[in-house]
Design a protein around this motif. Sequence first.
Motif, PDB file in Angstrom:
ATOM      1  N   PRO A 177     -13.463  14.598 -58.043  1.00 19.57           N
ATOM      2  CA  PRO A 177     -12.291  13.769 -58.390  1.00 19.57           C
ATOM      3  C   PRO A 177     -12.036  13.717 -59.901  1.00 19.57           C
ATOM      4  CG  PRO A 177     -13.648  12.625 -56.799  1.00 19.57           C
ATOM      5  CD  PRO A 177     -14.414  13.840 -57.220  1.00 19.57           C
ATOM      6  N   HIS A 178     -13.096  13.603 -60.692  1.00 18.61           N
ATOM      7  CA  HIS A 178     -12.915  13.574 -62.142  1.00 18.61           C
ATOM      8  C   HIS A 178     -12.470  14.932 -62.676  1.00 18.61           C
ATOM      9  CE1 HIS A 178     -15.484   9.914 -61.875  1.00 18.61           C
ATOM     10  NE2 HIS A 178     -14.531   9.498 -62.694  1.00 18.61           N
ATOM     11  N   LEU A 179     -12.963  16.001 -62.075  1.00 20.39           N
ATOM     12  CA  LEU A 179     -12.540  17.339 -62.479  1.00 20.39           C
ATOM     13  C   LEU A 179     -11.051  17.532 -62.213  1.00 20.39           C
ATOM     14  CD1 LEU A 179     -13.281  20.168 -63.516  1.00 20.39           C
ATOM     15  CD2 LEU A 179     -13.747  20.799 -61.148  1.00 20.39           C
ATOM     16  N   LYS A 180     -10.596  17.085 -61.040  1.00 27.10           N
ATOM     17  CA  LYS A 180      -9.168  17.175 -60.723  1.00 27.10           C
ATOM     18  C   LYS A 180      -8.340  16.362 -61.710  1.00 27.10           C
ATOM     19  CE  LYS A 180      -9.578  17.942 -55.750  1.00 27.10           C
ATOM     20  NZ  LYS A 180      -9.306  17.351 -54.426  1.00 27.10           N
ATOM     21  N   TYR A 181      -8.819  15.170 -62.037  1.00 26.67           N
ATOM     22  CA  TYR A 181      -8.110  14.311 -62.982  1.00 26.67           C
ATOM     23  C   TYR A 181      -7.994  14.972 -64.354  1.00 26.67           C
ATOM     24  CZ  TYR A 181      -7.138  10.424 -66.081  1.00 26.67           C
ATOM     25  OH  TYR A 181      -6.591   9.621 -67.036  1.00 26.67           O
ATOM     26  N   VAL A 182      -9.087  15.523 -64.861  1.00 26.50           N
ATOM     27  CA  VAL A 182      -9.071  16.138 -66.189  1.00 26.50           C
ATOM     28  C   VAL A 182      -8.202  17.396 -66.183  1.00 26.50           C
ATOM     29  CG1 VAL A 182     -10.511  17.264 -67.922  1.00 26.50           C
ATOM     30  CG2 VAL A 182     -11.284  15.167 -66.876  1.00 26.50           C
ATOM     31  N   LEU A 183      -8.248  18.169 -65.117  1.00 25.91           N
ATOM     32  CA  LEU A 183      -7.405  19.363 -65.041  1.00 25.91           C
ATOM     33  C   LEU A 183      -5.924  19.001 -64.969  1.00 25.91           C
ATOM     34  CD1 LEU A 183      -9.469  21.738 -62.738  1.00 25.91           C
ATOM     35  CD2 LEU A 183      -9.119  21.898 -65.196  1.00 25.91           C
ATOM     36  N   CYS A 184      -5.575  17.955 -64.219  1.00 25.11           N
ATOM     37  CA  CYS A 184      -4.181  17.497 -64.173  1.00 25.11           C
ATOM     38  C   CYS A 184      -3.735  16.993 -65.546  1.00 25.11           C
ATOM     39  CB  CYS A 184      -4.014  16.389 -63.144  1.00 25.11           C
ATOM     40  SG  CYS A 184      -3.976  16.992 -61.460  1.00 25.11           S
ATOM     41  N   LEU A 185      -4.601  16.262 -66.217  1.00 31.08           N
ATOM     42  CA  LEU A 185      -4.300  15.796 -67.557  1.00 31.08           C
ATOM     43  C   LEU A 185      -4.080  16.972 -68.501  1.00 31.08           C
ATOM     44  CD1 LEU A 185      -4.126  13.373 -69.521  1.00 31.08           C
ATOM     45  CD2 LEU A 185      -6.576  13.650 -69.873  1.00 31.08           C
TER      46      LEU A 185
END
Length: 101
Positions: free
Chosen positions: A33-41
Motif C-alpha cells: 500500500p505504501h509503495l502504491k501511494y509513493v508511486l502515485c505521488l
Amino acid sequence: MENGAVYNETTEPEAKRPRRRPLGCTLRHLDLPHLKYVLCLQVFSFVAVICEEVVEDCSNCSGLYFFEFTSCSAFFLSLLILCVYCTDAYEAVGEDKVEKL
C-alpha cells in the motif's frame, strides 16, 4: 617434514558472497500500500511539473511559481523516499535515523 605434513592450509576457504540485486533494489522495507501511494505521488507530481511547463503566459505568475515549487519539491522528495526505502541505503543509514528523517 619433507612430505609437506608440516605445512597445512592456514586460511579458511572464502565463503560465497550473497547475491546482490541490481542497484540493491529491494521492497523489504516498503509494503505494497505504501509503495502504491509513493508511486502515485511520483506520477502525479511529475505530471504537475509537466503541466506547469506547458503554460507560456500568465497574468499573475506568483501562484504558478508556488505551484511549480511545490510540485518539483514533491517529485524530488518522493523520489528520495523511494530510493531510501527500496535500496540498501535503508540499512546503511540506519532505521532510527530514517524514521527521524
